[in-house]
Design a protein around this motif. Sequence first.
Motif, PDB file in Angstrom:
ATOM      1  N   UNK A  22       0.872  -1.169   0.000  1.00  0.00           N
ATOM      2  CA  UNK A  22       0.000   0.000   0.000  1.00  0.00           C
ATOM      3  C   UNK A  22       0.913   1.224   0.000  1.00  0.00           C
ATOM      4  N   UNK A  23       1.021   1.891  -1.139  1.00  0.00           N
ATOM      5  CA  UNK A  23       1.937   3.023  -1.263  1.00  0.00           C
ATOM      6  C   UNK A  23       1.453   4.243  -0.506  1.00  0.00           C
ATOM      7  N   UNK A  24       0.183   4.275  -0.143  1.00  0.00           N
ATOM      8  CA  UNK A  24      -0.356   5.415   0.611  1.00  0.00           C
ATOM      9  C   UNK A  24       0.019   5.342   2.086  1.00  0.00           C
ATOM     10  N   UNK A  25       0.115   4.107   2.618  1.00  0.00           N
ATOM     11  CA  UNK A  25       0.409   3.933   4.042  1.00  0.00           C
ATOM     12  C   UNK A  25       1.796   3.355   4.288  1.00  0.00           C
ATOM     13  N   UNK A  26       2.502   2.988   3.198  1.00  0.00           N
ATOM     14  CA  UNK A  26       3.835   2.377   3.302  1.00  0.00           C
ATOM     15  C   UNK A  26       3.788   1.073   4.108  1.00  0.00           C
ATOM     16  N   UNK A 457       3.517   6.094  -9.599  1.00  0.00           N
ATOM     17  CA  UNK A 457       3.215   6.453  -8.212  1.00  0.00           C
ATOM     18  C   UNK A 457       4.432   7.104  -7.553  1.00  0.00           C
ATOM     19  N   UNK A 458       5.619   6.522  -7.783  1.00  0.00           N
ATOM     20  CA  UNK A 458       6.855   7.104  -7.273  1.00  0.00           C
ATOM     21  C   UNK A 458       7.604   7.773  -8.416  1.00  0.00           C
ATOM     22  N   UNK A 459       8.303   8.844  -8.090  1.00  0.00           N
ATOM     23  CA  UNK A 459       9.113   9.539  -9.081  1.00  0.00           C
ATOM     24  C   UNK A 459      10.509   8.934  -9.207  1.00  0.00           C
ATOM     25  N   UNK A 460      10.946   8.233  -8.161  1.00  0.00           N
ATOM     26  CA  UNK A 460      12.234   7.543  -8.200  1.00  0.00           C
ATOM     27  C   UNK A 460      12.120   6.257  -7.403  1.00  0.00           C
ATOM     28  N   UNK A 466      12.971   5.521   2.832  1.00  0.00           N
ATOM     29  CA  UNK A 466      13.066   6.019   4.212  1.00  0.00           C
ATOM     30  C   UNK A 466      11.811   5.704   5.012  1.00  0.00           C
ATOM     31  N   UNK A 467      10.686   5.526   4.331  1.00  0.00           N
ATOM     32  CA  UNK A 467       9.431   5.185   5.010  1.00  0.00           C
ATOM     33  C   UNK A 467       9.254   3.666   5.152  1.00  0.00           C
TER      34      UNK A 467
END
Length: 519
Positions: A22-26, A457-460, A466-467
């Motif tokens: 879940x990229x919103x909550x890591x 969703x991610x730029x890199x 870090x999350x």
Amino acid sequence: MSRHLTLGIDIGTSSVKARILNTATNQVVAAGQQAHPLILSKPGYAEQEGDSYWNAVVSAIRQCLACGDFANDIAGVGISGLVGVALPIDTNGKPIRPGMIWMDARAEEECEDIRRSVGEKAINDNNGNRIACWFVEPKALWMKKHEPELFEKTYKFLSPAGYCTYRLSSAFTINKGDAGLFYPYNYQEGEWNPELAEKIGIPIDKYPKIYNSDDVIGTVTERAAQETGLRKGTVVVAGGTDISSAALGCGVTKAGQAYYSMGTGSNLGIMIPTEDRKDEYRILKWPHVLNGLTMFDAPMAFTGASLNWYRDTFAEHEVLMAKQAGLNVFSLFDKYASASDPGAGGLLYLPYMGNTLSPNWNPSSKGIFFGASIGTTKADWLRALMEGVAFDLFSNIKIALASGAKIDKLTLNGGPTKSSFWNRITADVTGIPLETTNVDEAAPLGDAILAAKGAGIYQSLTEPLSHLVKVTGSIEPDPAVHEMYMDFYTIWERVYQNLKSELDDHHKLLFKYNMGKKS
């Protein structure tokens, strides 16, 4: 619906593992795992069926999807897998024969053919690696020599990840990491070398198109959607090797960082800039999922597999006890082994149960126990298994350090590294601090990050680390115990060197009398 989930899938030698991120909550919100078989039909042979990989992938995906209503929210899928596999596929996308995997040691004659026709230096210069059975071309040439009709039918040689990516998207592709295990891949230019392929004897059109790991290569087809339960049209990225995706997933993304990943086999991975041409070929080089970074990587066979062998051969009672108590049998092994002091009563184990990879690259090698006495206990045997694996790791660390590589610490990942007891042994043998993280399975997490980058969703690729990755502990080596281990290590190393000719002769007799284990 907001498509904020991604799916990462790693095809290991023993099983497929999948995770939904879940990229919103890591947070990893779902997990699946499915074993698949290994075929050991003759001494030195090790194969797996392409469709066994796919069936396990389907099962692992469906286990994830059974954890919640996720399918419509999954934006992308990434797959990584084991390397050094020659999996021939026909024009209809069907495997022609089982893939010869990294364990397979049958192609030593073909290695000699490549040394004569092309030369070790030409392979070193182009691919950054040595000539050994572990790579794809010796296996492909074995097939060309012994199964010429099947070789002619081969449309593409794919990796396990490439094949399952094909089953998802109908695209014949290979990511740069997997391509690094094919000799015509120029690891500094990132492309095929047609002239080298021709010299080796493999037509260049049998190699698939190369992609960056986070490149979108297609979308989930209707058929794949029906098989897996995923949404048709879900983005599919090229993926990576199991090791490079694991490096990303545990946060090892900069030159100078290193990690130790353990599974059926193990890898010591040290990150170096791609332009750094190290003239050391006992340790391999292949692309990280991050462009511009190469993994100076030492693969080791039969590491976690050594304890699996002990479990399956000698530990029927312990397996039953663990099952009745609701425990993992390996936790019992730790408890038993802890009754043995460092040094295992002088018992030494060389973890070469079918061959040895880095640094010796000897397909004739077999497992060796040395130093047993009437006083040797079960605890000593178990501890010696773990210490022998750590000695094998140290043999590669010595070579890496001599080449100029820097290793300040090792980030750990993989099932066996969940054992604090084994980690203590590893730290004391190597003399290097170890670091653990909160990441359960780094490779599928890395694949999920690749999928998120491909889906926009991610730029890199490093943006979310870090999350996602937190240090949970460290293990400092005990200098006195390390000194003791080094005394025994010198003998451990000599045992192998003094038995090399006997290992070769023994290997020939196994073939002569067909004494290989069959499955």
